[in-house]
Design an enzyme around this catalytic site. Structure first.
Site, PDB file in Angstrom:
ATOM      1  N   ARG A 162       0.835  -1.202   0.000  1.00  0.00           N
ATOM      2  CA  ARG A 162       0.000   0.000   0.000  1.00  0.00           C
ATOM      3  C   ARG A 162       0.872   1.255   0.000  1.00  0.00           C
ATOM      4  O   ARG A 162       0.570   2.230  -0.704  1.00  0.00           O
ATOM      5  CB  ARG A 162      -0.943  -0.003   1.201  1.00  0.00           C
ATOM      6  N   CYS A 175      -1.307   5.805   9.044  1.00  0.00           N
ATOM      7  CA  CYS A 175      -1.607   4.530   8.391  1.00  0.00           C
ATOM      8  C   CYS A 175      -2.735   4.806   7.406  1.00  0.00           C
ATOM      9  O   CYS A 175      -2.730   5.836   6.734  1.00  0.00           O
ATOM     10  CB  CYS A 175      -1.977   3.468   9.423  1.00  0.00           C
TER      11      CYS A 175
END
Length: 285
Positions: free
Chosen positions: A182, A241
């Site tokens: 990611r 995050c």
């Protein structure tokens, strides 16, 4: 043996029935499973289920990001429902090495409650040690709502993170706790754009652990990891995050090393990526 906010299975097995200990199950999944369903199948004796989206986050419609921080009154109501008093130790666990449990620990700290703890190794370590799971839901006597105040841990917004971009690493380090695929933009299952905040360093929370879903690395190994990232020496450290949840795992690791001043980017990538005026990188620096 316990390490700061981490408690061992052995300690919890001995103290689970103490009146000042409340165990909470915070299992949560981005896709595919329901934490409530997993709790119903089996959980630690005495554990109460806490829903991450409902209890550990505010309304995503107001933002920032998918899991904004709850306000003090809402979190106080959650703690009251759980029977949490000023002297209660709240031991949170999950099945992913503490990636959701750390959010509970961090929120308690943010709102000024010193009793947040994380079960090292979570439900997997509990079962591996031969302890049972149960399906009964405990009856918890509600407690009077606590007078919570935010500010016990530091939070920044996207404007602050944008100002830190390109800073000298001795002054500021920004850490991305998501999986590397990611961070690198090879996968983006939920947010508006792939990639990461330009200049941020990849620090997947899973690499804080001895094995997937396992216990935290020893302090020496954690220190080597975060020293290599510059996070032990920089004046300012920010963790983010996808939505401000698993970043708390990196914040917990840093707290174990004495860096209790590290900051959470509340909205995280779900906030940054939806703002088209902000740049994104899809490669490692």
């Amino acid at each position: 043996m316990n390490r700061g906010p981490l408690v061992s299975v052995e300690w919890l097995a001995e103290h689970a029935k103490d009146p000042n200990v409340q165990i909470v199950d915070v299992r949560w999944y981005l896709v595919g499973k329901s934490g409530a369903d997993e709790y119903a199948k089996g959980h630690l004796p005495g554990a109460v289920f806490v829903d991450l989206g409902r209890d550990l986050a505010g309304d995503p419609a107001r933002g920032p990001g998918r899991h904004p921080l709850p306000d003090a009154a809402a979190f106080a109501a959650t703690l009251a429902r759980l029977g949490v008093r000023e002297d209660t130790l709240v031991v949170a666990y999950d099945d992913s090495g503490g990636s959701q449990a750390a959010r509970m620990w961090w929120l308690l700290r943010y709102f000024g409650h010193p009793g947040g703890r994380v079960l090292d190794g979570g439900i997997g370590a509990w079962v591996a040690a031969g302890h049972p799971l149960v399906q009964d839901v405990p009856t918890v006597e509600p407690a009077p709502p606590l007078g919570l105040r935010p500010g016990g841990a530091g939070v920044v917004d996207k404007a602050a993170v944008a100002r830190l971009r390109g800073a000298d690493p001795r002054d500021a380090v920004v850490l991305d706790a998501r999986a590397r695929e990611r961070y690198e933009g090879r996968s983006e299952p939920v947010d508006a754009r792939p990639g990461h905040v330009p200049g941020a360093l990849s620090a997947p929370f899973a690499e804080n652990l001895t094995a997937p879903g396992g216990t935290f690395l020893p302090d020496e190994a954690l220190a080597a990891r975060y020293r290599a990232l510059g996070a032990l020496d920089a004046k300012t450290v920010v963790c983010y995050c996808g939505s401000g949840v698993t970043a708390c795992h990196d914040l917990l690791a840093l707290a174990l090393l004495g860096r209790e001043d590290a900051l959470l980017y509340e909205g995280s990538w779900s906030d940054w990526s939806r703002d088209a005026s902000l740049p994104a990188e899809t490669h490692s620096p």
